[in-house]
Design an enzyme around this catalytic site. Structure first.
Site: not given
Ligand code: ADP
Length: 188
Positions: A13, A88, A127, A135, A146
């Site tokens: 994404k 989410r 990654r 990270r 996750r």
């Molecule tokens: P990725 O892009 O690898 O899927 P993100 O960077 O979007 O992951 O998110 C990293 C973490 O930040 C998530 O695992 C969660 O803990 C938190 N997070 C991000 N966006 C949300 C959201 N919309 N609601 C709840 N937690 C979030």
């Protein structure tokens, strides 16, 4: 144009969002990036989010919705927003509907990036190796958590948005360029 990129962790994404920024002049609203910035800054939101993020769980809806609402009040969102990593949960999707209505914005499309779990584990391991684990949530064990959270909390949004007629699905297993083309195709 306001769009949501929907897909599991590691689906690409963020990569595709950056290309949409470059090609369509949209801004990227990544709740993950915003929360990581809050953690780095040691703000109140950051203090609440840190341990939850490291454990691969979701930050509470209230916190995330608050962060998004504030961001949408900034003038640069007027040219269009790519929501990356938000919503989410169903509660977040409903809150977004409300926020957009309040702010006179409309949602044009939801792009679902479909990728199998197996492929995702391989990508995240790569990654994590490349970034040297910068990270805290980038490791295979946390990814599995996750992914579980994704299937339980976020995947139901696919049906939610299918019901609105705005869902567009692309194959996220293809090359980065092919996925970019597919996204351009469904948005055209
Ligand atoms: P990725 O892009 O690898 O899927 P993100 O960077 O979007 O992951 O998110 C990293 C973490 O930040 C998530 O695992 C969660 O803990 C938190 N997070 C991000 N966006 C949300 C959201 N919309 N609601 C709840 N937690 C979030």
């Amino acid at each position: 144009m306001n769009i949501i990129l929907l897909g599991p962790p590691g689906a690409g994404k963020g990569t595709q969002a950056l290309r949409l920024v470059a090609n369509h002049g949209l801004i990227q609203l990544s709740t993950g990036d915003m929360l990581r910035a809050a953690v780095a800054a040691g703000s109140e939101v950051g203090l609440k989010a840190k341990a939850v993020m490291e454990a691969g769980q979701l930050v509470s809806d209230d916190i995330v919705i608050g962060v998004v609402s504030e961001r949408l009040d900034q003038p640069d969102t007027k040219n269009g927003v790519i929501f990356d990593g938000f919503p989410r949960t169903t509660a977040q999707a409903e809150a977004l509907d409300k926020l957009l209505a309040e702010k006179g914005m409309t949602l044009d499309a939801v792009v679902e990036m479909q990728v199998d779990d197996e492929l995702l584990v391989g990508r995240i391991e790569k990654r994590a190796a490349e970034t040297g684990g910068t990270r805290a949530d980038d490791n295979a064990e946390t990814l599995k958590k996750r992914l579980k959270v994704y299937h339980a909390e976020t995947a139901p949004l696919i049906d939610y948005y299918r019901g609105t007629g705005k869902l567009r699905t692309v194959d996220g297993a293809k090359s980065i360029d092919d996925v970019t083309s597919a996204i351009s195709g469904v948005l055209a």
